[in-house]
Design a protein around this motif. Structure first.
Motif, mmCIF file in Angstrom:
data_model
loop_
_atom_site.group_PDB
_atom_site.id
_atom_site.type_symbol
_atom_site.label_atom_id
_atom_site.label_comp_id
_atom_site.label_asym_id
_atom_site.label_seq_id
_atom_site.Cartn_x
_atom_site.Cartn_y
_atom_site.Cartn_z
ATOM 1 N N ALA A 28 0.826 -1.202 0.000
ATOM 2 C CA ALA A 28 0.000 0.000 0.000
ATOM 3 C C ALA A 28 0.864 1.257 0.000
ATOM 4 O O ALA A 28 0.610 2.223 -0.743
ATOM 5 N N ASP A 29 1.963 1.235 0.833
ATOM 6 C CA ASP A 29 2.872 2.381 0.896
ATOM 7 C C ASP A 29 3.534 2.621 -0.452
ATOM 8 O O ASP A 29 3.719 3.765 -0.891
ATOM 9 N N LEU A 30 3.970 1.505 -1.098
ATOM 10 C CA LEU A 30 4.626 1.624 -2.403
ATOM 11 C C LEU A 30 3.688 2.261 -3.426
ATOM 12 O O LEU A 30 4.089 3.127 -4.215
ATOM 13 N N GLN A 31 2.467 1.790 -3.375
ATOM 14 C CA GLN A 31 1.493 2.336 -4.326
ATOM 15 C C GLN A 31 1.275 3.826 -4.108
ATOM 16 O O GLN A 31 1.106 4.601 -5.046
ATOM 17 N N GLN A 32 1.317 4.235 -2.853
ATOM 18 C CA GLN A 32 1.075 5.648 -2.556
ATOM 19 C C GLN A 32 2.361 6.486 -2.636
ATOM 20 O O GLN A 32 2.329 7.677 -2.333
ATOM 21 N N GLY A 33 3.518 5.851 -2.995
ATOM 22 C CA GLY A 33 4.780 6.594 -3.180
ATOM 23 C C GLY A 33 5.452 6.967 -1.879
ATOM 24 O O GLY A 33 6.275 7.892 -1.842
ATOM 25 N N ARG A 34 5.165 6.256 -0.806
ATOM 26 C CA ARG A 34 5.822 6.549 0.475
ATOM 27 C C ARG A 34 7.144 5.789 0.580
ATOM 28 O O ARG A 34 7.253 4.684 0.052
ATOM 29 N N GLY A 35 8.140 6.392 1.258
ATOM 30 C CA GLY A 35 9.442 5.736 1.452
ATOM 31 C C GLY A 35 10.283 5.795 0.176
ATOM 32 O O GLY A 35 9.839 6.238 -0.884
ATOM 33 N N SER A 36 11.543 5.348 0.298
ATOM 34 C CA SER A 36 12.496 5.418 -0.825
ATOM 35 C C SER A 36 12.031 4.559 -1.989
ATOM 36 O O SER A 36 12.062 4.985 -3.148
ATOM 37 N N ALA A 37 11.602 3.327 -1.670
ATOM 38 C CA ALA A 37 11.159 2.432 -2.733
ATOM 39 C C ALA A 37 9.918 2.983 -3.421
ATOM 40 O O ALA A 37 9.787 2.915 -4.658
ATOM 41 N N GLY A 38 9.026 3.564 -2.614
ATOM 42 C CA GLY A 38 7.803 4.157 -3.187
ATOM 43 C C GLY A 38 8.141 5.305 -4.117
ATOM 44 O O GLY A 38 7.578 5.421 -5.215
ATOM 45 N N LYS A 39 9.129 6.096 -3.677
ATOM 46 C CA LYS A 39 9.539 7.229 -4.516
ATOM 47 C C LYS A 39 10.145 6.728 -5.820
ATOM 48 O O LYS A 39 9.980 7.314 -6.881
ATOM 49 N N LEU A 40 10.924 5.631 -5.700
ATOM 50 C CA LEU A 40 11.533 5.046 -6.903
ATOM 51 C C LEU A 40 10.472 4.656 -7.923
ATOM 52 O O LEU A 40 10.644 4.828 -9.126
ATOM 53 N N LEU A 41 9.380 4.143 -7.406
ATOM 54 C CA LEU A 41 8.316 3.684 -8.302
ATOM 55 C C LEU A 41 7.516 4.858 -8.885
ATOM 56 O O LEU A 41 7.073 4.828 -10.029
ATOM 57 N N THR A 42 7.352 5.886 -8.061
ATOM 58 C CA THR A 42 6.460 6.966 -8.488
ATOM 59 C C THR A 42 7.224 8.172 -9.051
ATOM 60 O O THR A 42 6.716 8.909 -9.886
ATOM 61 N N ASP A 43 8.495 8.369 -8.581
ATOM 62 C CA ASP A 43 9.257 9.549 -8.984
ATOM 63 C C ASP A 43 10.459 9.108 -9.824
ATOM 64 O O ASP A 43 11.231 8.253 -9.383
ATOM 65 N N ASP A 44 10.684 9.708 -11.045
ATOM 66 C CA ASP A 44 11.789 9.269 -11.907
ATOM 67 C C ASP A 44 13.042 10.121 -11.734
ATOM 68 O O ASP A 44 14.014 9.991 -12.470
ATOM 69 N N THR A 45 13.053 11.015 -10.710
ATOM 70 C CA THR A 45 14.226 11.867 -10.475
ATOM 71 C C THR A 45 15.469 11.025 -10.191
ATOM 72 O O THR A 45 16.553 11.276 -10.727
#
Lengths: 260, 333
Positions: free
Chosen positions: B204-221
């Motif tokens: 759920a956190d990954l899907q919502q872009g929380r944490g480093s891994a979540g950011k990796l999935l949601t943010d391409d910076t």
């Protein structure tokens, strides 16, 4: 030039004519070992002398030579004592006595001399005094003189002033001083100094022991020299010269440190 | 006066007399035979009894009758007698060997059974025989005592005692095993449940872009930064390329030196055995050389002693015998 070969031939003839009697038969290996041991002892290396004397002892046992066993037993015990192992020296003496007893040969008083010195080092003074008294009966004047010196020293260690004075007097009467080797002169002087200190004459003791110290130095007997320095310190202390006494003590300590 | 009879009558009378005598003789023989019949029958009975006794002795029946059965005391386990009761069988390695006569409780609280043991089985029961109380059909049936064959010291049958254990009931073992499995499996199931819940939360956190891994999935910076770093790294490697060549040259030269040294060593190796042999030969010569040196020294000493004895050199003429003793001055207190 013609006369030279003739003179050489004449000299050789004279030399051959004057050849001495042949030496008595002996075991060369044993003689070499004893000689090497004695040289090591003369060079103050008793640890090196012990194996040589042990070799010689084996040869003496091999040839069942009782007089040689007596002499080598004495040498070996003296070397162990010089190597600072008085217990081993006493054991060696016991072994030698047993070997001589087995062969019906009397134990020489020289063995008692080493026993007296070893027992004195072990602070077994009554036994040491008895051994020194027995050694003093030796027909060898050098052994008897050293035994008397040891008697006086043991008496001094035991606090027996009369014994020191008596030993010094007897040593003085043993032989004329001039013909003696340095070590015997030094022994007489040291014992005389101890007797003087025991009689309440520290000034005489100090003067006498200084002479003894010089003789010990010439004789390269440095342990005896240190003993003399300590006696000098005691004499200077008895005279009230504390700085001199401290200086003698410091000299003795430095000599001891240098020996290590 | 006897009246005279006619001769015919006298002859008839004589015949009768002879006939009567013959009949009497025959009767007396038959009576003699009848008189010994009982004795003969008795003898036959006695003989039969004797034969029976001999057969019984030969068969060992009397021996068995005369030898009483052995009494074996079986100490029963404190946990229970396992259903053992009087009359239960005692077996030795599967063969019937006796019967339990009593099950008793002594004052010390110990339970023991007394069994009669067949004398034939006694030699097989020894001090190291183990007694086990078993059920006839593993989980059911009558209890009996199974004795193992002993190989140790013989049993003292005046007071023979063995200690019995109860054969574990398979049903109890299965129950205990199931309970054990349950104890271990339930915490694992709990853990699995907790892990599933955690995974669900992480997803759920990954899907919502929380944490480093979540950011990796949601943010391409971060990906772009990584790409830039790789580009820089490539530039750096391109710059280092010439220096790497120089380093490799050095390494090549070093390796060639090492190879040269190895070649030299290889060339020198064949000489090693010869060198070793020479060293060994030289070492073997040393003791002899030392001995020679010692002998020479001794000869030299002898020569010096002799020279000292020459009167031309101031000697006394006769050499002194060798002094073996060291100076008394070296005997230091």
């Amino acid at each position: 030039m013609r006369r030279a070969p003739a003179a050489l031939a004449l000299a050789l003839l004279l030399l051959s004519g004057c050849a001495s009697h042949p030496a008595p038969p002996q075991d060369d290996a044993m003689e070499v070992a004893i000689s090497a041991g004695r040289q090591a002892m003369d060079n103050h290396q008793p640890a090196q002398a012990i194996p040589r004397f042990e070799d010689a002892n084996r040869r003496a046992l091999l040839r069942d030579d009782a007089p040689a066993l007596a002499d080598i037993g004495y040498d070996l015990a003296a070397a162990r004592l010089a190597d600072n192992h008085p217990d081993a020296a006493l054991s060696e003496l016991a072994r030698t006595r047993a070997a001589l007893s087995l062969r019906g040969h009397p134990a020489p008083p020289a063995l008692d001399l080493v026993a007296a010195a070893a027992l004195d080092r072990l602070a077994r003074l009554p036994e040491a005094r008895i051994a020194a008294t027995r050694a003093a009966t030796s027909p060898d004047p050098a052994i008897a003189a050293r035994a008397l010196f040891l008697s006086g020293l043991i008496a001094d260690h035991a606090g027996d002033r009369t014994g020191v004075i008596d030993a010094s007097t007897r040593l003085d009467h043993l032989a004329p001083a001039k013909a003696l080797p340095r070590w015997r002169q030094a022994d007489r002087l040291e014992l005389a100094a101890r007797a003087a200190l025991a009689s309440g004459h520290p000034d005489t003791a100090l003067a006498t022991i200084r002479q003894a110290i010089d003789l010990r130095r010439d004789d390269t007997d440095y342990p005896a020299l240190r003993r003399g320095l300590r006696l000098a310190a005691a004499a200077a202390g008895a005279l009230g010269q504390t700085s001199m006494a401290a200086a003698y003590e410091a000299q003795a300590t430095q000599s001891l440190d240098a020996a290590k | 006066m006897t009246p005279e009879r006619p001769p015919e009558l006298q002859a008839e009378r004589a015949r009768d007399t002879v006939a009567a005598e013959a009949i009497a003789g025959h009767r007396s023989g038959r009576l003699t035979r009848r008189r010994y019949t009982d004795e003969w029958v008795g003898l036959l009975v006695l003989a039969a009894i004797g034969v029976f006794a001999a057969a019984a002795i030969e068969a060992g029946i009397l021996h068995n009758w005369l030898q009483p059965p052995g009494r074996l005391h079986i100490l029963l386990p404190q946990t229970g007698v396992g259903g053992l009761s009087p009359g239960a069988d005692v077996e030795v390695f599967g063969i019937h060997a006796g019967t339990v006569r009593h099950v008793r409780l002594n004052p010390d609280g110990e339970t023991w059974a007394e069994a009669e043991i067949d004398p034939q089985a006694e030699p097989f029961i020894r001090r190291d025989s183990a007694a086990t109380i078993k059920l006839r059909y593993a989980v059911a049936g009558a209890a009996y005592v199974s004795l193992s064959r002993g190989k140790g010291e013989p049993m003292d049958w005046h007071y023979a005692v063995v200690k019995a254990t109860t054969d574990p009931n398979p049903v109890d073992m299965i129950t205990a095993t199931i309970a054990d499995i349950r104890t271990h499996v339930l915490p694992i199931l709990d853990n699995a449940q907790a892990m599933t819940a955690s995974l669900k939360a992480v997803a759920a956190d990954l899907q919502q872009g929380r944490g480093s891994a979540g950011k990796l999935l949601t943010d391409d910076t971060l990906i772009r930064q990584a790409e830039a770093t790789v580009t820089k790294l490539q530039d750096t490697i391109a710059k280092l390329q010439p220096q790497i060549g120089s380093v490799l040259d050095h390494a090549n030269r070093t390796m060639s030196n090492v190879q040269s040294a190895s070649r030299d060593l290889k060339a020198a190796t064949p000489q090693l055995p010869a060198i070793t042999r020479n060293a060994r030969d030289a070492t073997a010569e040393l003791p002899a050389l030392l001995l020679q040196a010692q002998a020479t020294t001794h000869d030299l000493q002898g020569l010096i002693t002799q020279l000292r004895g020459l009167w031309l050199l101031g000697g006394g003429g006769t050499p002194k015998p060798a002094d073996h003793r060291i100076s008394p001055a070296q005997v230091a207190p």
